[in-house]
Design an enzyme around this catalytic site. Structure first.
Site, PDB file in Angstrom:
ATOM      1  N   LYS A 180       1.326   3.873  -3.153  1.00 50.83           N
ATOM      2  CA  LYS A 180       0.939   5.281  -3.014  1.00 50.83           C
ATOM      3  C   LYS A 180       2.134   6.209  -3.228  1.00 50.83           C
ATOM      4  CE  LYS A 180      -2.555   6.904  -1.955  1.00 50.83           C
ATOM      5  NZ  LYS A 180      -3.639   7.445  -2.816  1.00 50.83           N
TER       6      LYS A 180
ATOM      7  N   TYR B 151       0.838  -1.209   0.000  1.00 41.29           N
ATOM      8  CA  TYR B 151       0.000   0.000   0.000  1.00 41.29           C
ATOM      9  C   TYR B 151       0.867   1.252   0.000  1.00 41.29           C
ATOM     10  CZ  TYR B 151      -3.002   3.824   1.351  1.00 41.29           C
ATOM     11  OH  TYR B 151      -3.631   5.050   1.389  1.00 41.29           O
TER      12      TYR B 151
END
Length: 336
Positions: free
Chosen positions: A151, A147
């Site tokens: 990002k 994650y």
């Protein structure tokens, strides 16, 4: 010429739906982008135009962004653990680049890209610790798990796309949003639910910057109206240790405060076993993910001075966010 319609991607999610509600409350025209399979509870009853599109199918985006003066790209695959990291990278990196290009080609006057404080640097504990901000040094090697990695790359990709094409992008980096209508719930919302149900008797030595989701939504609109193109803004709130968060939940629910601290290292074997069991049984996610334990070794404290100074951003105390979250979770049957 684009109309005054606002497009919001990720409108079925926690932060995206809060942005939608904030825009509707201001009397602004809103179009929401969803996939055919999206859960639409979070914007049911609101006067919004629904357009179906998919970040992984760039050809589906042109009709979604057509005629929009502003685009809020809030959608993201937000999970601490995933069986398929490649799919997360495609959604968060390639999907973000695709929607930014489509919005710019359609003539959007402003694009607000929702990043995360997960991609920002944190002063190391050995250097005295403290709060991170938009300029704290950080590298891809500092990113823990798919994650954060996705990002980080997504923000880099959006920045490069915007610079190369002259796209009108402003980036916002929310900290840890908490509040009502966390239907999934998010990983942080799950902490609140578990604590309210008395299922978190111990804590690790970590901390988060807690912001009310409605304040984060307001910060998005302020970034559209006042943000400088090419800049990023931390949309934060109040720094709290995990012990303080759990103690606050206990006080607000009449529950028992946490019994004590447990070292992160002691949790890691449990996390590995939990992950192995999840893979073996086909579960949706482990009870405790190893990456979550690795993240807990860092204290995620941030300052939002730039957003206050340039956007007029002014979040409420964290306890209000926690209280509103508890009330909503209780009223909607999450607390049993």
């Amino acid at each position: 010429m684009a109309s005054s319609t606002n497009l919001v991607t990720g409108a079925s999610g926690f932060v995206g739906a809060a942005v939608v509600r904030a825009l509707v409350a201001r009397g602004e025209a809103v179009r929401v982008m969803v996939r055919p399979s999206s859960d639409r509870r979070n914007f049911q009853g609101l006067e919004v135009e629904v357009a179906e599109g998919d970040l992984l199918r760039p050809e589906s985006l042109a009709h979604v962004v057509r005629g929009c003066s502003a685009v809020f790209h809030v959608a993201a695959d937000y999970r601490i653990w995933t069986r398929n990291p490649a799919a997360m990278f495609r959604a968060n990196v390639d999907g973000s680049a695709a929607i930014v290009r489509a919005a710019s080609e359609a003539g959007a006057a402003r694009i607000v890209y929702t990043s995360s404080v997960a991609v920002l640097g944190i002063p190391p504990k050995e250097a005295g610790g403290g709060q991170g901000d938009e300029e704290t040094p950080v590298t891809y090697a500092d990113m823990i798990g798919p994650y954060k990695q996705s990002k980080y790359l997504a923000e880099q990709r959006v920045r490069e796309e915007a610079a190369a094409g002259g796209f009108p992008v402003v980036m916002v980096n929310p900290s840890t949003p908490i509040g009502p209508r966390d239907v999934k719930p998010t990983p942080t919302g799950k902490v609140i639910v578990d604590a309210a149900r008395g299922k978190m008797p111990f804590y690790v030595d970590t901390g988060l910057n807690v912001a009310h989701v409605d304040d984060v939504a307001d910060g998005h609109i302020r970034a559209r109206d006042r943000g400088r193109i090419g800049e990023r803004y931390v949309l934060g709130g109040q720094d709290m240790t995990l012990q303080e968060i759990l103690t606050t939940v206990a006080r607000l629910t009449g529950g028992r405060p946490p019994l004590g601290r447990i070292p992160a290292g002691a949790v890691m074997p449990i996390a590995y076993l939990s992950e192995a069991w999840c893979r073996l049984t086909g579960g949706s996610e482990p009870m405790v993910a190893p990456d979550a334990v690795r993240m807990a070794r860092k204290t995620m404290f941030f300052k939002w001075d730039k957003a206050a100074r340039e956007l007029g951003y002014a979040p409420r105390p964290a306890e209000a966010a926690i209280a509103d979250a508890i009330t909503w979770f209780r009223d909607n049957g999450y607390l049993g």
